[in-house]
Design an enzyme around this catalytic site. Structure first.
Site, PDB file in Angstrom:
ATOM      1  N   TYR A 128      56.292  39.481  51.792  1.00 65.62           N
ATOM      2  CA  TYR A 128      55.307  38.586  51.946  1.00 65.62           C
ATOM      3  C   TYR A 128      55.321  37.855  53.423  1.00 65.62           C
ATOM      4  O   TYR A 128      54.344  36.969  53.710  1.00 65.62           O
ATOM      5  CB  TYR A 128      55.408  37.334  51.084  1.00 65.62           C
ATOM      6  CG  TYR A 128      54.568  37.366  49.614  1.00 65.62           C
ATOM      7  CD1 TYR A 128      55.292  38.467  48.633  1.00 65.62           C
ATOM      8  CD2 TYR A 128      53.406  36.897  49.356  1.00 65.62           C
ATOM      9  CE1 TYR A 128      54.426  38.582  47.583  1.00 65.62           C
ATOM     10  CE2 TYR A 128      52.614  37.059  48.281  1.00 65.62           C
ATOM     11  CZ  TYR A 128      53.315  38.006  47.431  1.00 65.62           C
ATOM     12  OH  TYR A 128      52.643  38.102  45.974  1.00 65.62           O
ATOM     13  N   LYS A 195      67.018  44.087  43.157  1.00 65.73           N
ATOM     14  CA  LYS A 195      67.022  45.682  43.182  1.00 65.73           C
ATOM     15  C   LYS A 195      68.069  46.326  44.260  1.00 65.73           C
ATOM     16  O   LYS A 195      67.802  47.300  45.048  1.00 65.73           O
ATOM     17  CB  LYS A 195      65.461  46.218  43.359  1.00 65.73           C
ATOM     18  CG  LYS A 195      65.370  47.753  43.142  1.00 65.73           C
ATOM     19  CD  LYS A 195      64.925  47.837  41.729  1.00 65.73           C
ATOM     20  CE  LYS A 195      65.041  49.507  41.629  1.00 65.73           C
ATOM     21  NZ  LYS A 195      64.851  49.924  40.236  1.00 65.73           N
ATOM     22  N   ASP A 228      63.614  45.771  37.308  1.00 61.61           N
ATOM     23  CA  ASP A 228      62.980  46.744  36.265  1.00 61.61           C
ATOM     24  C   ASP A 228      63.621  46.261  34.737  1.00 61.61           C
ATOM     25  O   ASP A 228      63.024  46.168  33.738  1.00 61.61           O
ATOM     26  CB  ASP A 228      63.103  48.192  36.506  1.00 61.61           C
ATOM     27  CG  ASP A 228      64.158  48.655  37.159  1.00 61.61           C
ATOM     28  OD1 ASP A 228      65.243  47.776  37.530  1.00 61.61           O
ATOM     29  OD2 ASP A 228      64.282  49.923  37.435  1.00 61.61           O
ATOM     30  N   ASP A 252      56.890  36.687  42.487  1.00 64.24           N
ATOM     31  CA  ASP A 252      55.448  36.798  42.112  1.00 64.24           C
ATOM     32  C   ASP A 252      55.114  37.412  40.683  1.00 64.24           C
ATOM     33  O   ASP A 252      54.416  36.891  40.015  1.00 64.24           O
ATOM     34  CB  ASP A 252      54.725  37.141  43.298  1.00 64.24           C
ATOM     35  CG  ASP A 252      53.238  37.329  43.280  1.00 64.24           C
ATOM     36  OD1 ASP A 252      52.686  36.228  42.623  1.00 64.24           O
ATOM     37  OD2 ASP A 252      52.344  37.995  43.839  1.00 64.24           O
TER      38      ASP A 252
END
Ligand code: NAI
Length: 360
Positions: A128, A195, A228, A252
Site C-alpha cells: 500500500y 507469509k 492462508d 485489509d
C-alpha cells in the site's frame, strides 16, 4: 466541555451514514453534558469537484488542528484516476494503526454466533506504500535490469511492478500497539499474521519484530500464523482467535473476512490511530448503488463514532450509544435491508430509533 471534531461526509452513501453518526453523537453528547462542534471538511470525489483536489490542504489542516475526525467512505476509481485518498490520508497523518473490531451482535443473521475478533492492521507501508512502476515505462525497465544484474532474477519486460517495503520501525510499532490494545481491553491472545515462509525478508522481518515485542508481554498469549492458514482457521474456528496483528495488505483482506463472519460490512467500524491524530470511519466503501436512496446501514459509521467517543475520553456516552445500537439490532424491527429479517426501514428511521434508545 466542548470538542471540535472534523467531519468528512465522504462520497456515495457517505453523507447519509455520516449524518446518522453525527445525529447520534449529538444526542449522546446532550445526554452526557458535553457539546461537539463539527467542522465540515471535504475529501474524495466531492472535494475534487469543488476544489479540484481530492485531499485539499484545508482538510488536512482541520484534522491536524482538531486531532480527531469522523469520516464517511471515499470513492477510489479502480486502476485509473487518483490513488486512494484514504491511503494518502493515513500516510500524510501517519495514522499507523488501523483498528477493526468484528463482533457478532444478537439479532444479526450470520453463520457464526461467537465472533469477537479485532484486526490491528499496519496502515503506512507494505504494498500500500504506493510505490509502483507502470508497464512499459523507463523506470520499470531500469528496475527490471537492476534486478537482473544484482539478483540474477528475470522479470518479464512487459511487467508492471509494485514494491513492498516492510520496516522494523513500522512493524514493531504496530505489534506494540496490538499488545497494548489487547492488554487494555483485557483480551487474551495476539496472533501475528504473515507469509514469512515465502517472503523471507519482508514478512520475515515483520515476524521477527512480532516475536521480539511479544517477549515484553509475557502474560499475553502469542502465536503466529501464515496468512492462508489463518483464513482457513478463521472460517472454521473463529472463536479460537482474539486480536490479529497484520501487515497492511493482509490486514485489509482479513478484516473484510472477519466483517463477513460477524455479519457484514454494514456493521463493521474502524479507527485509524496515529501519535497525534485519529480518524474514525466505517470499514465499508461508498457503495454507489445505494447512494441517495436512504437505504444504507448507518451502523458501521455510528459504531465508528462510538470508538471515537471512547478515544476522546467520553466512555459513558460511547457505552450508551453502543448499547442503543445493539438494542435496535437485537429487536430487528427498525433496521436496514442488509440485516432485516422482516420489512426493512431506511437509514434515517433506523437512526431515529437508535437515538430514542440512548441512555434508556
Ligand atoms: P463497498 O463497501 O462500497 O460495497 C460493497 C457492498 O457492500 C455493496 O454493494 C453493498 O451491498 C454493501 N454495503 C457496503 N456498505 C453498506 C452499508 N452501509 N449498508 C448496506 N450495505 C452496504 O465496496 P466496493 O463496492 O468495493 O467499493 C465502492 C467504492 O468505495 C470504491 O471506490 C472503493 O475504492 C471505495 N472504498 C472506500 C473505502 C473507504 O473510504 N474507507 C473502503 C472501501 C472501499
Amino acid at each position: 466541555m466542548k470538542y471540535t471534531i472534523t467531519l468528512i461526509p465522504g462520497d456515495g452513501i457517505g453523507p447519509e451514514v455520516s449524518d446518522a453518526a453525527r445525529r447520534c453523537v449529538d444526542a449522546a453528547a446532550k445526554r452526557h453534558g458535553f457539546e461537539v462542534k463539527w467542522e465540515i471538511a471535504l475529501a474524495g470525489e466531492t472535494a475534487e469537484k469543488k476544489f479540484g483536489s481530492v485531499l485539499p490542504k484545508s482538510t488536512l489542516e482541520s484534522i491536524k488542528k482538531n486531532k480527531v475526525a469522523l469520516k464517511g467512505p471515499l470513492t477510489t476509481p479502480i486502476s485509473e484516476g487518483f490513488r486512494s485518498v484514504n491511503v494518502e490520508l493515513r500516510q500524510r497523518l501517519d495514522l499507523f494503526a488501523n483498528l477493526r473490531p468484528a463482533k457478532h451482535f444478537e439479532g444479526i443473521k450470520s453463520r457464526y454466533g461467537k465472533v469477537d475478533l479485532v484486526v490491528v492492521r499496519e496502515n503506512t507501508e507494505d504494498l500500500y506504500a504506493g510505490i509502483e512502476f507502470d508497464e512499459g515505462t523507463r523506470s520499470a525497465g531500469q528496475l527490471i535490469r537492476f534486478v537482473k544484474s544484482k539478483l540474477g532474477k528475470k522479470i518479464r519486460r512487459d511487467s508492471a511492478i509494485t514494491l513492498k517495503p516492510i520496516s522494523k520501525t513500522a512493524s514493531e510499532r504496530i505489534v506494540k500497539f496490538a499488545f497494548d490494545y489487547a492488554k487494555d481491553e483485557k483480551r487474551k491472545k495476539v496472533t501475528a499474521v504473515h507469509k514469512a515462509n515465502i517472503m523471507k525478508f519482508t514478512d520475515g522481518l515483520f515476524l521477527k519484530c512480532a516475536q521480539r515485542v511479544a517477549k515484553k508481554y509475557p502474560k499475553m498469549q502469542f502465536e503466529d500464523m501464515i496468512v492462508d492458514n489463518m483464513c482457513m482457521h478463521l472460517v472454521t474456528k473463529p472463536e479460537d482467535y482474539d486480536v490479529l496483528v497484520c501487515p497492511n495488505l493482509y490486514g485489509d483482506i482479513i478484516s473484510d473476512l472477519c466483517a463477513g463472519l460477524a455479519g457484514g460490512l454494514g456493521i463493521a467500524p474502524s479507527a485509524n490511530i496515529g501519535k497525534d491524530c485519529a480518524v474514525f470511519e466505517p470499514v465499508h466503501g461508498s457503495a454507489p448503488k445505494h447512494a441517495g436512496k436512504d437505504e444504507a446501514n448507518p451502523t458501521a459509521c455510528i459504531l465508528s463514532a462510538v470508538l471515537m467517543l471512547s478515544h476522546i475520553g467520553e466512555k459513558k456516552a460511547a457505552k450508551d450509544l453502543e448499547d442503543a445500537v445493539l438494542g435496535v439490532i437485537k429487536e430487528n424491527k427498525f433496521v436496514t435491508y442488509d440485516i432485516a429479517t422482516g420489512k426493512p426501514v431506511g437509514t434515517k428511521r433506523m437512526t431515529s430509533e437508535i437515538i430514542s434508545k440512548i441512555g434508556k
